[in-house]
Design a protein around this motif. Structure first.
Motif, PDB file in Angstrom:
ATOM      1  N   ASP A  71      -3.293   5.827   7.888  1.00 22.32           N
ATOM      2  CA  ASP A  71      -4.207   4.756   6.978  1.00 22.32           C
ATOM      3  C   ASP A  71      -3.528   3.561   6.587  1.00 22.32           C
ATOM      4  OD1 ASP A  71      -6.984   3.878   6.193  1.00 22.32           O
ATOM      5  OD2 ASP A  71      -5.875   3.770   4.383  1.00 22.32           O
ATOM      6  N   ALA A  72      -2.291   3.695   5.939  1.00 24.31           N
ATOM      7  CA  ALA A  72      -1.600   2.723   5.414  1.00 24.31           C
ATOM      8  C   ALA A  72      -0.791   2.000   6.444  1.00 24.31           C
ATOM      9  CB  ALA A  72      -0.246   3.479   4.577  1.00 24.31           C
ATOM     10  N   THR A 121       0.902  -1.109  -0.042  1.00 23.44           N
ATOM     11  CA  THR A 121      -0.078  -0.087  -0.029  1.00 23.44           C
ATOM     12  C   THR A 121       0.765   1.143  -0.040  1.00 23.44           C
ATOM     13  OG1 THR A 121      -1.901   1.245   1.094  1.00 23.44           O
ATOM     14  CG2 THR A 121      -0.288  -0.185   2.666  1.00 23.44           C
ATOM     15  N   ASP A 142       1.143   5.630   0.269  1.00 25.47           N
ATOM     16  CA  ASP A 142       0.581   6.623   1.583  1.00 25.47           C
ATOM     17  C   ASP A 142      -0.562   7.247   1.105  1.00 25.47           C
ATOM     18  OD1 ASP A 142       2.240   7.947  -0.249  1.00 25.47           O
ATOM     19  OD2 ASP A 142       3.043   9.098   1.399  1.00 25.47           O
ATOM     20  N   SER A 170      -1.972   1.574   9.633  1.00 21.84           N
ATOM     21  CA  SER A 170      -3.175   0.710  10.274  1.00 21.84           C
ATOM     22  C   SER A 170      -3.279  -0.709   9.418  1.00 21.84           C
ATOM     23  CB  SER A 170      -4.233   1.489  10.422  1.00 21.84           C
ATOM     24  OG  SER A 170      -4.195   2.631  11.259  1.00 21.84           O
ATOM     25  N   LYS A 171      -3.318  -0.197   8.133  1.00 17.57           N
ATOM     26  CA  LYS A 171      -3.642  -1.638   7.259  1.00 17.57           C
ATOM     27  C   LYS A 171      -2.683  -2.707   7.370  1.00 17.57           C
ATOM     28  CE  LYS A 171      -6.741   1.090   3.989  1.00 17.57           C
ATOM     29  NZ  LYS A 171      -6.718   1.537   2.573  1.00 17.57           N
ATOM     30  N   SER A 223       4.828   8.936  11.283  1.00 16.58           N
ATOM     31  CA  SER A 223       3.289   8.149  11.641  1.00 16.58           C
ATOM     32  C   SER A 223       3.742   6.944  12.011  1.00 16.58           C
ATOM     33  CB  SER A 223       2.499   8.143  10.550  1.00 16.58           C
ATOM     34  OG  SER A 223       2.031   9.479   9.780  1.00 16.58           O
ATOM     35  N   GLY A 260      -3.081   4.679  -1.283  1.00 14.71           N
ATOM     36  CA  GLY A 260      -3.485   4.748   0.098  1.00 14.71           C
ATOM     37  C   GLY A 260      -4.266   6.041   0.366  1.00 14.71           C
ATOM     38  N   PHE A 261      -4.519   6.271   1.565  1.00 17.32           N
ATOM     39  CA  PHE A 261      -5.587   7.431   2.028  1.00 17.32           C
ATOM     40  C   PHE A 261      -4.776   7.937   3.267  1.00 17.32           C
ATOM     41  CE2 PHE A 261      -7.896   4.523  -0.247  1.00 17.32           C
ATOM     42  CZ  PHE A 261      -8.860   5.389  -1.267  1.00 17.32           C
TER      43      PHE A 261
END
Length: 130
Positions: free
Chosen positions: A66-67, A28, A30, A69-70, A85, A61-62
């Protein structure tokens, strides 16, 4: 006779190489497909991953959080995200920490921007119209 044996071995090894499964890797980003992600996309376009026996899928990504966490949830194997992050995630999740394996930037690509119509005075700015 010797050359015939070599050819048979070569045929067997080539058959084994073709029969090997590729390793699937979910990657994924970012954010959207942009300049900083070009090396990953270029490697895919040129077939570098395939040459190494990898079947890499790259998704947009979003945001870095988010990346990360995934990846932590197991939805992706690896990804490209902001290191700050990652530090924040690891601090908040000490039992599920992730590991950075490669630094893309030698220095941060961050910059300070200002609107041309405003003047910076000390630590604050004042509008020219004020």
């Amino acid at each position: 006779m010797w050359s015939r044996g070599v050819l048979i071995l070569l045929w067997i090894f080539l058959g084994m190489a073709v029969a090997q499964q590729r390793t699937n890797v979910r990657f994924t980003l970012d954010f959207a497909f942009q300049g900083p992600t070009a090396p990953f996309l270029l490697a895919q376009d040129k077939g570098y991953y395939t040459a190494e026996g990898l079947n890499v899928s790259i998704d947009r990504g979003f945001g870095s959080a988010d990346a990360i966490s995934k990846i932590a949830a197991g939805n992706y194997d690896m990804g490209f995200a902001d290191f700050n992050s990652l530090i924040e995630f690891n601090t908040r999740n000490p039992n599920n920490q992730l590991l950075a394996v490669f630094m893309v930037y030698n220095t941060t690509p961050a910059a300070v921007f200002a609107v041309l119509e405003r003047r910076l005075v000390g630590w604050a700015y004042r509008s020219q119209n004020a």
